[in-house]
Write a protein that holds these residues in place. Structure first.
Motif, short mmCIF file in Angstrom:
data_model
loop_
_atom_site.label_atom_id
_atom_site.label_comp_id
_atom_site.label_asym_id
_atom_site.label_seq_id
_atom_site.Cartn_x
_atom_site.Cartn_y
_atom_site.Cartn_z
N ALA A 139 23.78 53.47 33.34
CA ALA A 139 24.60 52.37 33.85
C ALA A 139 23.89 51.03 33.64
N LYS A 140 22.59 50.99 33.89
CA LYS A 140 21.83 49.76 33.70
C LYS A 140 21.78 49.36 32.24
N VAL A 141 21.53 50.33 31.37
CA VAL A 141 21.49 50.04 29.93
C VAL A 141 22.87 49.59 29.45
N GLY A 142 23.92 50.20 30.02
CA GLY A 142 25.28 49.81 29.64
C GLY A 142 25.63 48.38 30.00
N ALA A 143 24.90 47.81 30.98
CA ALA A 143 25.15 46.43 31.38
C ALA A 143 24.48 45.42 30.46
N LEU A 144 23.61 45.88 29.58
CA LEU A 144 22.93 44.98 28.64
C LEU A 144 23.88 44.56 27.54
N SER A 145 23.67 43.35 27.02
CA SER A 145 24.43 42.91 25.85
C SER A 145 23.91 43.64 24.61
N PRO A 146 24.71 43.67 23.54
CA PRO A 146 24.22 44.32 22.31
C PRO A 146 22.88 43.76 21.84
N ARG A 147 22.70 42.45 21.93
CA ARG A 147 21.44 41.85 21.49
C ARG A 147 20.29 42.27 22.40
N GLU A 148 20.55 42.33 23.70
CA GLU A 148 19.51 42.76 24.63
C GLU A 148 19.11 44.21 24.38
N ARG A 149 20.07 45.05 24.03
CA ARG A 149 19.74 46.44 23.69
C ARG A 149 18.89 46.50 22.42
N GLU A 150 19.20 45.64 21.46
CA GLU A 150 18.39 45.59 20.23
C GLU A 150 16.96 45.18 20.54
N VAL A 151 16.81 44.18 21.41
CA VAL A 151 15.47 43.72 21.77
C VAL A 151 14.72 44.82 22.52
N LEU A 152 15.40 45.49 23.44
CA LEU A 152 14.75 46.57 24.18
C LEU A 152 14.33 47.70 23.24
N ALA A 153 15.18 48.07 22.30
CA ALA A 153 14.83 49.13 21.36
C ALA A 153 13.60 48.74 20.55
N ALA A 154 13.53 47.48 20.15
CA ALA A 154 12.37 47.01 19.39
C ALA A 154 11.11 47.01 20.25
N LEU A 155 11.24 46.58 21.50
CA LEU A 155 10.10 46.60 22.42
C LEU A 155 9.60 48.02 22.64
N MET A 156 10.51 48.97 22.68
CA MET A 156 10.14 50.38 22.87
C MET A 156 9.38 50.92 21.67
N GLU A 157 9.54 50.25 20.52
CA GLU A 157 8.79 50.64 19.33
C GLU A 157 7.46 49.91 19.24
N GLY A 158 7.16 49.10 20.25
CA GLY A 158 5.87 48.42 20.30
C GLY A 158 5.79 47.15 19.47
N LYS A 159 6.94 46.60 19.10
CA LYS A 159 6.94 45.42 18.25
C LYS A 159 6.71 44.15 19.05
N ALA A 160 6.01 43.21 18.46
CA ALA A 160 5.74 41.92 19.10
C ALA A 160 6.97 41.02 19.00
N ASN A 161 6.99 40.01 19.86
CA ASN A 161 8.14 39.09 19.87
C ASN A 161 8.40 38.46 18.51
N LYS A 162 7.31 38.06 17.82
CA LYS A 162 7.48 37.42 16.51
C LYS A 162 8.13 38.37 15.52
N VAL A 163 7.70 39.64 15.54
CA VAL A 163 8.28 40.64 14.62
C VAL A 163 9.74 40.88 14.96
N ILE A 164 10.03 41.00 16.25
CA ILE A 164 11.41 41.22 16.67
C ILE A 164 12.29 40.06 16.25
N GLY A 165 11.79 38.84 16.48
CA GLY A 165 12.55 37.65 16.09
C GLY A 165 12.83 37.62 14.60
#
Length: 207
Positions: A139-165
């Motif tokens: 339910a919490k994940v479902g409340a995220l925007s598509p972009r926020e889910r993309e950022v979370l997925a990238a963070l879960m892969e250990g990527k830095a903010n610069k790489v994600i951007g």
């Protein structure tokens, strides 16, 4: 939630004595003279009550192993304690490999079967808790925007903010904003907590 011990045994005397023992120690019990009888209840409106199954592994008609297979196919995953005769140990081992939580050999001491049932019911409660946590996380994940889910997925892969951007075509500062927003929506203060909810909520990651 009250949990029920479902006793499946074709031996009437054994079935009744076990039911009496379990009820005398405060358990709610339903009994079935065959695997087919339990499946009829499972198919009825309301299905099987939450709890565990104490299952005689060798019965006429559908045996315990086949019953476990059918229940698994139907998504019914109550913890199972297999009861076996002296000559059925290899069959009990197969049942354990198929997902049974424990097996108890006949004739069993009262303490042994009560211990096995207690462990199975504790396992049932843990499964319920995990399902609740997973539903809350989804339910919490479902409340995220598509972009926020993309950022979370990238963070879960250990990527830095610069790489994600770079990968998403946005600035590192925008990544930070999305990160702050998603953590607020998830109700967490640390990245490990966000990762845990992401995993429970179905967002994959490379770990």
């Amino acid at each position: 939630m009250n949990r029920v011990v479902h006793v499946v045994d074709d031996d009437t005397a054994v079935r009744r004595s076990l039911a009496m023992l379990l009820r005398s120690t405060g358990h709610q019990v339903e009994t079935y003279g065959s695997a087919e009888a339990l499946l009829q209840t499972a198919e009825a409106p309301g299905g099987l009550a939450q709890g565990c199954i104490v299952l005689d592994v060798r019965m006429p008609g559908m045996d315990g192993l086949l019953l476990m297979e059918v229940l698994s196919r139907r998504g019914i995953r109550l913890p199972v304690v297999v009861v076996t005769g002296h000559g059925d140990i290899p069959l009990a081992v197969r049942a354990m490999r198929a997902g049974a939580l424990d097996f108890v050999e006949k004739p069993y001491a009262e303490e042994r079967i009560l211990e096995a049932v207690g462990s199975a019911l504790a396992s049932s409660r843990q499964v319920d808790r995990q399902r609740l946590l997973a539903a809350q996380a989804q339910a919490k994940v479902g409340a995220l925007s598509p972009r926020e889910r993309e950022v979370l997925a990238a963070l879960m892969e250990g990527k830095a903010n610069k790489v994600i951007g770079f990968e998403l075509g946005i600035s590192p500062r925008t990544v930070e904003v999305h990160r702050a927003n998603l953590m607020e929506k998830l109700g967490v203060r640390s990245l490990p907590e966000a990762v845990r909810i992401g995993l429970e909520g179905g967002i994959g990651g490379a770990g």
